[in-house]
Design a protein around this motif. Structure first.
Motif, PDB file in Angstrom:
ATOM      1  N   ILE A 116       4.418   2.711   9.468  1.00 48.83           N
ATOM      2  CA  ILE A 116       3.504   2.890  10.397  1.00 48.83           C
ATOM      3  C   ILE A 116       3.790   2.367  11.678  1.00 48.83           C
ATOM      4  O   ILE A 116       4.520   1.253  11.845  1.00 48.83           O
ATOM      5  CB  ILE A 116       2.215   2.292   9.945  1.00 48.83           C
ATOM      6  N   LEU A 119       0.935  -1.081  -0.269  1.00 50.73           N
ATOM      7  CA  LEU A 119      -0.068  -0.139   0.015  1.00 50.73           C
ATOM      8  C   LEU A 119       0.996   1.227  -0.066  1.00 50.73           C
ATOM      9  O   LEU A 119       1.707   1.458   0.868  1.00 50.73           O
ATOM     10  CB  LEU A 119      -0.952  -0.127   1.127  1.00 50.73           C
ATOM     11  N   LEU A 120       0.829   2.129  -0.932  1.00 52.95           N
ATOM     12  CA  LEU A 120       1.496   3.053  -1.125  1.00 52.95           C
ATOM     13  C   LEU A 120       0.825   4.407  -1.083  1.00 52.95           C
ATOM     14  O   LEU A 120      -0.290   4.513  -1.004  1.00 52.95           O
ATOM     15  CB  LEU A 120       2.305   3.035  -2.670  1.00 52.95           C
ATOM     16  N   ARG A 121       1.414   5.333  -0.914  1.00 46.33           N
ATOM     17  CA  ARG A 121       1.219   6.952  -0.848  1.00 46.33           C
ATOM     18  C   ARG A 121       1.768   7.470  -1.727  1.00 46.33           C
ATOM     19  O   ARG A 121       3.116   7.438  -2.159  1.00 46.33           O
ATOM     20  CB  ARG A 121       1.323   7.709   0.551  1.00 46.33           C
ATOM     21  N   GLN A 122       0.970   8.849  -2.349  1.00 45.62           N
ATOM     22  CA  GLN A 122       1.651   9.391  -3.393  1.00 45.62           C
ATOM     23  C   GLN A 122       1.979  11.069  -2.820  1.00 45.62           C
ATOM     24  O   GLN A 122       1.124  11.790  -2.032  1.00 45.62           O
ATOM     25  CB  GLN A 122       0.525   9.627  -4.537  1.00 45.62           C
ATOM     26  N   LYS A 123       3.066  11.504  -3.097  1.00 49.61           N
ATOM     27  CA  LYS A 123       3.465  12.790  -2.636  1.00 49.61           C
ATOM     28  C   LYS A 123       4.267  13.373  -3.964  1.00 49.61           C
ATOM     29  O   LYS A 123       5.057  12.881  -4.562  1.00 49.61           O
ATOM     30  CB  LYS A 123       4.563  12.568  -1.436  1.00 49.61           C
ATOM     31  N   PHE A 174       5.776   7.693  -5.433  1.00 41.30           N
ATOM     32  CA  PHE A 174       5.142   6.915  -4.598  1.00 41.30           C
ATOM     33  C   PHE A 174       6.133   6.487  -3.256  1.00 41.30           C
ATOM     34  O   PHE A 174       7.269   6.118  -3.926  1.00 41.30           O
ATOM     35  CB  PHE A 174       4.579   5.859  -5.301  1.00 41.30           C
ATOM     36  N   TRP A 175       5.517   6.099  -2.460  1.00 45.79           N
ATOM     37  CA  TRP A 175       6.372   5.661  -1.168  1.00 45.79           C
ATOM     38  C   TRP A 175       5.610   4.788  -0.373  1.00 45.79           C
ATOM     39  O   TRP A 175       4.475   4.944  -0.056  1.00 45.79           O
ATOM     40  CB  TRP A 175       7.293   6.849  -0.621  1.00 45.79           C
ATOM     41  N   ALA A 176       6.390   3.730   0.467  1.00 44.47           N
ATOM     42  CA  ALA A 176       5.917   2.969   1.279  1.00 44.47           C
ATOM     43  C   ALA A 176       5.593   3.823   2.854  1.00 44.47           C
ATOM     44  O   ALA A 176       6.744   3.760   3.124  1.00 44.47           O
ATOM     45  CB  ALA A 176       6.129   1.408   1.275  1.00 44.47           C
ATOM     46  N   PRO A 177       4.783   4.218   3.210  1.00 44.56           N
ATOM     47  CA  PRO A 177       4.733   4.786   4.641  1.00 44.56           C
ATOM     48  C   PRO A 177       5.206   3.665   5.741  1.00 44.56           C
ATOM     49  O   PRO A 177       4.611   2.469   5.593  1.00 44.56           O
ATOM     50  CB  PRO A 177       3.490   5.183   4.868  1.00 44.56           C
TER      51      PRO A 177
END
Length: 137
Positions: free
Chosen positions: A88, A75-79, A83-86
């Protein structure tokens, strides 16, 4: 004893200084390499301890970072355009598990995937299991 003229092996002062600096630089790069290798060895020993000792691994869940997956896809986030894997932390994972009505023991379903230079363990948690079980209920 120095040879006639006071030269060290027949070399002038500038040559001696150059040899000295080369030897010092070689020593420095060797010591940095050894320092890097000792850090690597320390991390690998820590990971081996986590793999072999269940109690140490359970304690590491509280201080570790988690990467989330769904059916083996991260599950990736886009900035901006990247894209990068946060990462947690454990508190956020526990909060998430309460929200989806799962027991905190589900954290133990995660897999150890590595650790940072500071020996913070990284775990991968597959959310596909949670979603499938929720759909069955």
């Amino acid at each position: 004893m120095l040879p006639a003229g006071g030269n060290w092996w027949g070399l002038e002062n500038t040559h001696r200084m150059a040899i000295f600096l080369v030897c010092r630089t070689g020593y420095r790069s060797t010591s940095l390499c050894c320092r890097f290798n000792s850090n690597y060895v320390m991390r690998m020993r820590y990971m081996f301890e986590l793999k072999e000792n269940d109690n140490a691994c359970q304690q590491a869940y509280n201080s570790g970072a988690f990467f989330l997956f769904h059916n083996l896809s991260p599950l990736l986030r886009q900035k901006e355009k990247r894209f990068w894997a946060p990462k947690i932390n454990a508190a956020e994972i526990k909060k998430f598990l309460v929200e989806v009505k799962q027991d905190e023991q589900r954290m133990e379903d995660s897999m150890l995937v590595g650790c940072s230079d500071e020996c913070t363990p990284y775990f991968a948690l597959d959310l596909g299991l949670f979603i499938e079980q929720r759909q069955l209920q």
